[in-house]
Design a protein around this motif. Structure first.
Motif, PDB file in Angstrom:
ATOM      1  N   GLN A 146       0.832  -1.212   0.000  1.00  0.00           N
ATOM      2  CA  GLN A 146       0.000   0.000   0.000  1.00  0.00           C
ATOM      3  C   GLN A 146       0.861   1.255   0.000  1.00  0.00           C
ATOM      4  OE1 GLN A 146      -2.391  -0.673   3.490  1.00  0.00           O
ATOM      5  NE2 GLN A 146      -3.325  -2.482   2.571  1.00  0.00           N
ATOM      6  N   ARG A 147       2.028   1.170   0.664  1.00  0.00           N
ATOM      7  CA  ARG A 147       2.908   2.341   0.754  1.00  0.00           C
ATOM      8  C   ARG A 147       4.354   1.889   0.608  1.00  0.00           C
ATOM      9  NH1 ARG A 147       3.117   5.632   5.423  1.00  0.00           N
ATOM     10  NH2 ARG A 147       2.590   3.933   6.852  1.00  0.00           N
ATOM     11  N   ARG A 148       5.224   2.856   0.269  1.00  0.00           N
ATOM     12  CA  ARG A 148       6.659   2.568   0.167  1.00  0.00           C
ATOM     13  C   ARG A 148       7.449   3.606   0.941  1.00  0.00           C
ATOM     14  NH1 ARG A 148       8.019  -0.594  -4.565  1.00  0.00           N
ATOM     15  NH2 ARG A 148       6.081  -1.229  -5.558  1.00  0.00           N
ATOM     16  N   LEU A 149       8.589   3.181   1.452  1.00  0.00           N
ATOM     17  CA  LEU A 149       9.500   4.101   2.127  1.00  0.00           C
ATOM     18  C   LEU A 149      10.908   3.777   1.662  1.00  0.00           C
ATOM     19  CD1 LEU A 149      10.195   6.185   4.444  1.00  0.00           C
ATOM     20  CD2 LEU A 149      10.315   4.220   5.988  1.00  0.00           C
ATOM     21  N   GLN A 150      11.592   4.787   1.093  1.00  0.00           N
ATOM     22  CA  GLN A 150      12.987   4.615   0.704  1.00  0.00           C
ATOM     23  C   GLN A 150      13.834   5.268   1.785  1.00  0.00           C
ATOM     24  OE1 GLN A 150      14.522   3.108  -2.237  1.00  0.00           O
ATOM     25  NE2 GLN A 150      16.227   3.371  -0.800  1.00  0.00           N
TER      26      GLN A 150
END
Lengths: 144, 432
Positions: free
Chosen positions: B279-283
């Protein structure tokens, strides 16, 4: 806002049934009762929280939900037993830790404080109200 | 069945076993009845439709907060409370093995001892530790359990692959007394897949401080999502996973994570995500990690009066590594050097001769309790500078002690304790 009419909204969920009335203490920020509220006074002690310094004792507390430590249930019960707990709690999401303190208070002291969940729109209304009455059927009358 | 019809036990949508109903009717005694009533009401709050058996309980409600909660636990004992499944106790608010600041005999400390005694009387194993996963007979993969204590919850779900929700205190006691919990949340397979994909930068010389900072950063972004961490090159140690679990649950409300190629429900990225797009991404970037590294320190004092380690409890390897760091050195006389752990781990360290190095340096080991039980009375009154290698204590310490806290690696803590002043240098994984 003082002479604005009252609004009645209905709970989306009744987590703990009960009746209450009181001034509203509201914040859009979640609150951890452990480390966030002094159970002997009901005063918010979390310095990073907008309600810091405000007493929750006898108030209808409006918060999106609780957060943080599971020990919040103990602190909630301790505050209620000390007479420093909220009169009722209105949230936007289900929060087990807060509800549990109220359930144990009912089971062991036969006294209830209502814990309700409102939908987004009704919760926004509650955030800006100054006084509320919670009825046994889950209706909430908001004033101001 | 009279009890069931009471307005305050909304059992209509909940299917209960014969044993559950017997408990509700009081056939198993008053305490089991009280506990089951609370379980049933909380099943309603969680909108669960059934209860499940648990194989183990770890009670976090051993922390003393006030008379209201103590009286409930003592009332359960006088009503015949006995645990129905193997149960362990978390750290308590005092160190029963000694007298002094951590066991002073004042009302608070006396009541904290009463709470521990009451829970022991229920038949719980008094390991008094926030790391139940280093003890023998830990739960197995796939088992339903109820573990309290936020780091232990994340560890159980993620590293062991056992299944537990985050519950409020009292639920742990009620679950131990009934052997049952609502079948909801992380007990259900469909709720255990990752929803937040986190890509981490490659770092060299990762150490516990890397996992402390990474966990704190991810916890801040995760909210209640289940993060899937991708990009970890070297399998982290138990100690690194311990601190990662602790900070994930400190800055956020995380109950579980997946680490691709490391944790048992994440053999592949697709498996961790349950074959569904995240649902979401974090780099994660190194700059973000550097910012957290510095943000974890909240002190400004130029002198150092105390070092506090062991949140969560120090493991045997933590103590062995600390022993190697302090060997042949002596701490500055103005610095108190406190490490909290369990009696179980301390006794092992004693047998292996690790305690000799720690004693010679001036380390004070405290058992039963942990750094989360600090209060201003337990800090030397002249203490202005406190330092820790625990991200959890760096976060909660200012509120608990009323003072700022320095955060650094274990090596920084030792060097600072020798010098009597804070000496913190960016770790190698951040510099390279």
């Amino acid at each position: 806002m003082g002479n604005s009419p009252s609004t009645t909204v209905s709970a989306q969920l009744i987590l703990v049934p009960g009746e209450a009335r009181g001034e509203i203490a509201a914040s859009e920020q979640m609150l951890s009762f452990w480390g966030g509220v002094d159970p002997s006074t009901g005063i918010v002690i979390d310095r990073r929280h907008p309600l810091h310094g405000v007493s929750l004792a006898g108030k209808i507390v409006v918060l999106p939900k609780g957060k943080g430590s599971s020990t919040g249930s103990y602190v909630m019960l301790d505050a209620l037993v000390e007479g420093a707990g909220p009169a009722g709690i209105v949230m936007n999401k289900v929060d087990e830790i807060i509800s549990l303190g109220a359930v144990v208070y009912d089971e062991f002291h036969s006294r209830t404080i209502p814990v309700l969940v409102l939908n987004d729109d009704d919760f926004s209304r509650a955030l800006t109200a100054s006084y509320a009455e919670i009825l046994a059927d889950g209706q909430v009358v908001l004033h101001g | 069945m009279g009890r069931l019809q009471q307005r305050d036990v909304p059992a209509s949508r909940l299917s209960l076993s014969k044993e559950d109903l017997d408990m509700l009717d009081g056939i198993q005694g008053r305490a089991a009845q009280q506990a089951m009533r609370i379980i049933v009401r909380m099943a309603h709050v969680q909108q669960a439709t059934e209860l499940v058996d648990i194989s183990h309980a770890h009670i976090g409600g051993s922390i003393y907060t006030g008379k209201g909660s103590l009286n409930v636990i003592e009332e359960l004992v006088s009503n015949g409370a006995k645990v129905r499944v193997p149960t362990t106790l978390n750290a308590i608010s005092i160190d029963r093995s000694q007298t002094g600041a951590w066991n002073s005999g004042n009302e608070f400390d006396t009541n904290a001892g009463r709470l521990a005694t009451a829970l022991e009387a229920m038949g719980a194993n008094p390991i008094f530790s926030c790391t139940p996963y280093v003890f023998p007979k830990t739960p197995q993969f796939g088992q339903n359990i109820l573990w309290a204590e936020s780091n232990a919850i994340v560890y159980a779900n993620s590293v062991i692959g056992a299944r537990t929700n985050r519950h409020g205190d009292f639920m742990d006691v009620c679950a131990a007394l009934t052997g049952r919990v609502p079948n909801s949340g992380l007990h259900l397979s469909e709720n255990r897949r990752g929803t937040l994909l986190v890509n981490v930068p490659g770092v060299v010389h990762a150490d516990p401080s890397y996992y402390t900072v990474l966990g704190y950063l991810i916890g801040k972004h995760a909210g209640t999502d289940i993060p899937v961490i991708e990009g970890i090159r070297q399998k982290p140690s138990l100690e690194e996973l311990k601190t990662f679990c602790a900070t994930l649950a400190t800055s956020g409300a995380v109950g579980m994570f997946h680490m691709v190629g490391v944790t048992p429900e994440a053999p592949t990225l697709a498996a961790a995500l349950g074959n569904v797009a995240p649902q979401r991404r974090l780099q994660v970037t190194k700059d973000q990690l550097r910012q957290i590294w510095h943000e974890l320190s909240s002190a400004s004092s130029t002198t150092l009066n105390m070092v506090a380690m062991g949140s969560p409890h120090a493991t045997l390897r933590d103590l062995a590594e600390l022993g190697a760091l302090v060997r042949g050195e002596k701490k500055h006389p103005q610095v108190e050097f406190l490490v909290t752990t369990s009696r179980f781990v301390r006794d092992q360290a004693q047998e292996l001769g690790i305690m000799q190095d720690l004693d010679a340096f001036g380390v004070r080991i405290s058992t039963d309790t942990c750094l989360c039980m600090f209060n201003p009375r337990r800090v030397p009154s002249d203490a202005s500078g406190i330092m820790t290698n625990s991200g959890k204590f760096a976060h909660y310490g200012p509120g608990l002690t009323g003072r700022g806290i320095y955060f650094g690696t274990a090596r920084d803590c030792v060097e600072s304790a020798i010098a009597g002043m804070p000496i913190i240098s960016e770790p190698e994984w951040l510099r390279s």
